[in-house]
Design an enzyme around this catalytic site. Structure first.
Site, PDB file in Angstrom:
ATOM      1  NE  ARG A 258      -3.453  -2.241   2.830  1.00  0.00           N
ATOM      2  CZ  ARG A 258      -3.273  -3.426   3.499  1.00  0.00           C
ATOM      3  NH1 ARG A 258      -1.901  -3.661   3.997  1.00  0.00           N
ATOM      4  NH2 ARG A 258      -4.146  -4.270   3.647  1.00  0.00           N
ATOM      5  CE  LYS A 283      -7.745  -1.381   5.507  1.00  0.00           C
ATOM      6  NZ  LYS A 283      -8.418  -1.469   4.088  1.00  0.00           N
ATOM      7  CG  HIS A 389      -4.625   0.447  -3.562  1.00  0.00           C
ATOM      8  ND1 HIS A 389      -3.820   0.442  -2.500  1.00  0.00           N
ATOM      9  CD2 HIS A 389      -5.483  -0.728  -3.421  1.00  0.00           C
ATOM     10  CE1 HIS A 389      -4.619  -0.670  -1.741  1.00  0.00           C
ATOM     11  NE2 HIS A 389      -5.496  -1.319  -2.419  1.00  0.00           N
ATOM     12  NE  ARG A 392      -2.901  -4.187  -1.195  1.00  0.00           N
ATOM     13  CZ  ARG A 392      -2.184  -4.908   0.019  1.00  0.00           C
ATOM     14  NH1 ARG A 392      -1.160  -5.024   0.102  1.00  0.00           N
ATOM     15  NH2 ARG A 392      -3.022  -5.569   1.027  1.00  0.00           N
ATOM     16  CG  HIS A 415      -5.929  -9.259   1.893  1.00  0.00           C
ATOM     17  ND1 HIS A 415      -6.256  -9.637   0.746  1.00  0.00           N
ATOM     18  CD2 HIS A 415      -5.898  -7.991   1.655  1.00  0.00           C
ATOM     19  CE1 HIS A 415      -6.192  -8.586  -0.239  1.00  0.00           C
ATOM     20  NE2 HIS A 415      -5.627  -7.554   0.475  1.00  0.00           N
ATOM     21  CE1 TYR A 424      -6.458  -7.471  -6.308  1.00  0.00           C
ATOM     22  CE2 TYR A 424      -6.339  -8.545  -4.248  1.00  0.00           C
ATOM     23  CZ  TYR A 424      -6.345  -7.499  -4.944  1.00  0.00           C
ATOM     24  OH  TYR A 424      -5.946  -6.391  -4.359  1.00  0.00           O
TER      25      TYR A 424
END
Length: 442
Positions: A258, A283, A389, A392, A415, A424
Site C-alpha cells: 500500500r 493496515k 493502489h 498492488r 489480508h 482477484y
C-alpha cells in the site's frame, strides 16, 4: 497566494499553543491565516481591521464553506488578532445583571453576527473533536481514521444545525444516512464509513447506546473488480517517472505494498542479506515479510547511499531526528537520530515543530507520489484509470496468473480474510479443465 513571513508564523504557532489549540488542528489554523492574509491583499482590506474578518467570513459563506469551517476560520483569525491586542467589539461579553439578561446572553453567546447574517456555533461541539481525537489515540487507530471520522461528524453537525448534544438521538442519524443516500447519492462504502463514524461518536463521545437503525435507505454495494495493468503498461509508467518516484512504483508493484506502507519504510525494515522486507504496523496493525525483487536490489542499495549522505548532512545541522511513533521517543531519546530509524524515502525539507521549537525529518508525502503517478499515467495515455493502489492490484493478479496459491497471495498482501483476496480471481482468465483427474495421476 501571498506569502507570510516565517517570523509571523512562529508567533502565530506560539499563540496556538498558548490558547491550547489541539496540535492536529494547527495546520488548519495556519491555512485559514494564509487565506485571510491573501483575501485582505486581494480585496484591499487591512488584516488588523476587525471589519475585514466580517468580509472574510461572508466570502467563505459565498463559497459554501461549512459552518464548522467558518467557525474554525473565525477562531484562527481571533488568535491572529490576539497577537496584536485587538479585540472585536462583537466578541466582548457584557456582564449580565439579572435573570432575563442572563438568558439573553446565553443565546447571544452561541451566535456571531456578520452584517445581519447569523451563523450558529454551539460551543458544546468544539469539545467533540478533541474528545474524538483522544479516543482514537487511546485505541491506536490510524490518523486517517480520525480524519475520516471527524469529517463525517462535522457533516452530521451541519445537518442537525449544531443541535444540542443532549438532544441528539438515533432519529437524527437515520435522517442523516437517508439524506446521504437519497439526496447526496454517495456510494455504499461511504455510507458504511459514515455509519461507523457516527456509531463511534455516539458510543465513545456521547456515551449513548446507538440502538437499532431500521428503515434507512441504503445504496446497494456493487461487486468491485480491481483495475489491473499489464506488465508492459507498468514498464511504460515507470519509464515516465523521475527519481525517486520510479523506485517507489517498483516497490509498490514488486512487493504489493500500500502507498502508506511504502512511505513508512525505514532503514531497519530491510534485510539485504536474506533479501527480505519487513512491513511493521500495516493496515490493522499487522506485520508481514515480503521477498525483495532481485531486479531492483542495486536501485535499493543506491537509495541507501542517498539516505546516508542526507543523514550525515542533517547531523551536521544538529536536527532533532526523524519523526518517531508512540512512546519510543521517550524510551530511546536519541533513536530519531540513529541511521537505522531514518526514512527510506525522506522528505526534501525539514519540518519545523513549533511545540518543541525543533526541526525534524518526515517521509515523502503521499500526495507528491500520487501526483507524480497521475502525471505519468496521463503521459502514457492509458485507457485504464490507474492510481498508486493499482500496482498492488496488479501484483496480486499477476501472481494469481502465474498459478501462485491464493493463501500465499493472501499472506503477501496481509489480508486477514481470504475472501478479500478472492476478488482477484475475477481479474484473470479462468482456466477450465475438461477432464477431472486424481492428484495421483497428475
Amino acid at each position: 497566494m501571498k506569502k507570510i513571513s516565517q517570523q509571523l508564523l512562529k508567533q502565530f504557532d506560539a499563540q496556538l499553543i498558548t490558547n491550547r489549540i489541539p496540535s492536529e488542528n494547527h495546520n488548519f489554523f495556519r491555512k485559514w491565516l494564509r487565506y485571510y492574509i491573501d483575501f485582505c491583499s486581494k480585496y484591499d482590506h487591512r488584516p488588523k481591521n476587525t471589519e475585514s474578518l466580517i468580509h472574510f467570513i461572508n466570502k467563505l459563506r459565498e463559497k459554501r464553506q461549512s459552518k464548522q469551517q467558518q467557525k474554525q476560520a473565525y477562531d484562527a483569525i481571533l488568535i491572529f488578532y490576539k497577537m496584536f491586542g485587538i479585540h472585536p467589539k462583537w466578541h466582548e461579553k457584557p456582564s449580565p445583571k439579572n435573570r432575563f439578561e442572563k438568558e439573553d446572553l446565553s443565546i447571544r453567546e452561541q451566535t456571531v453576527s456578520y452584517n445581519k447574517n447569523e451563523v450558529v456555533f454551539d460551543n458544546n461541539w468544539k469539545y467533540v473533536y478533541t474528545g474524538l481525537s483522544d479516543e482514537i489515540k487511546v485505541r491506536h487507530y490510524s490518523p486517517k481514521t480520525f480524519k475520516a471520522y471527524s469529517i463525517w461528524v462535522s457533516k452530521f453537525q451541519n445537518f442537525v444545525q449544531s443541535k444540542s448534544l443532549e438532544e441528539l438521538s438515533t432519529d437524527d442519524v437515520k435522517a442523516f444516512l437517508t439524506f446521504l443516500a437519497v439526496e447526496q447519492h454517495i456510494s455504499a462504502s461511504s455510507q458504511n464509513q459514515a455509519f461507523n463514524a457516527l456509531l463511534f461518536f455516539f458510543r465513545n463521545i456521547l456515551k449513548k447506546e446507538f440502538g437499532r437503525i431500521d428503515g434507512v435507505v441504503r445504496a446497494k454495494r456493487k461487486p468491485y473488480i480491481p483495475v489491473v495493468l499489464s506488465r508492459q503498461e507498468i514498464d511504460f509508467i515507470i519509464g515516465k517517472l523521475r527519481y525517486p518516484y520510479d523506485l517507489i512504483v517498483k516497490l509498490l508493484y514488486g512487493c504489493g505494498l500500500r502507498l502508506s506502507e511504502c512511505m513508512n519504510i525505514r532503514m531497519n525494515n530491510f534485510n539485504f542479506d536474506t533479501g527480505i522486507l519487513t512491513i511493521h504496523d500495516g493496515k490493522g496493525k499487522k506485520d508481514r515479510t515480503l521477498p525483495l525483487p532481485e531486479t531492483i536490489l542495486s536501485d535499493l542499495t543506491c537509495q541507501v547511499d542517498v539516505v546516508k549522505k542526507l543523514h550525515r548532512q542533517d547531523l551536521k545541522e544538529d536536527y532533532s531526528g526523524v519523526f518517531m511513533f508512540d512512546a519510543i521517543e521517550r524510551k530511546y531519546k536519541n533513536a530519531g537520530k540513529e541511521f537505522n530509524w531514518q526514512w527510506f524515502f525522506p522528505a526534501k525539507e525539514l519540518t519545523y515543530v513549533p511545540e518543541t521549537n525543533e526541526y525534524r525529518r518526515s517521509h515523502l508525502h503521499n500526495r507528491h507520489v500520487q501526483k507524480a503517478i497521475k502525471s505519468a499515467v496521463n503521459r502514457v495515455q492509458l485507457t485504464k484509470r490507474a492510481t498508486a493502489h493499482t500496482f498492488r492490484h496488479s501484483f496480486a493478479s499477476h501472481l494469481l496468473q502465474a498459478n501462485y496459491d491464493i493463501r500465499t497471495i493472501q499472506e503477501l498482501l496481509g489480508h486477514s480474510d481470504v475472501r478479500t483476496t478472492m476478488i482477484y480471481t475475477h481479474t484473470v482468465k479462468s482456466r477450465t479443465l475438461k477432464e477431472s483427474k486424481s492428484p495421483l495421476d497428475l
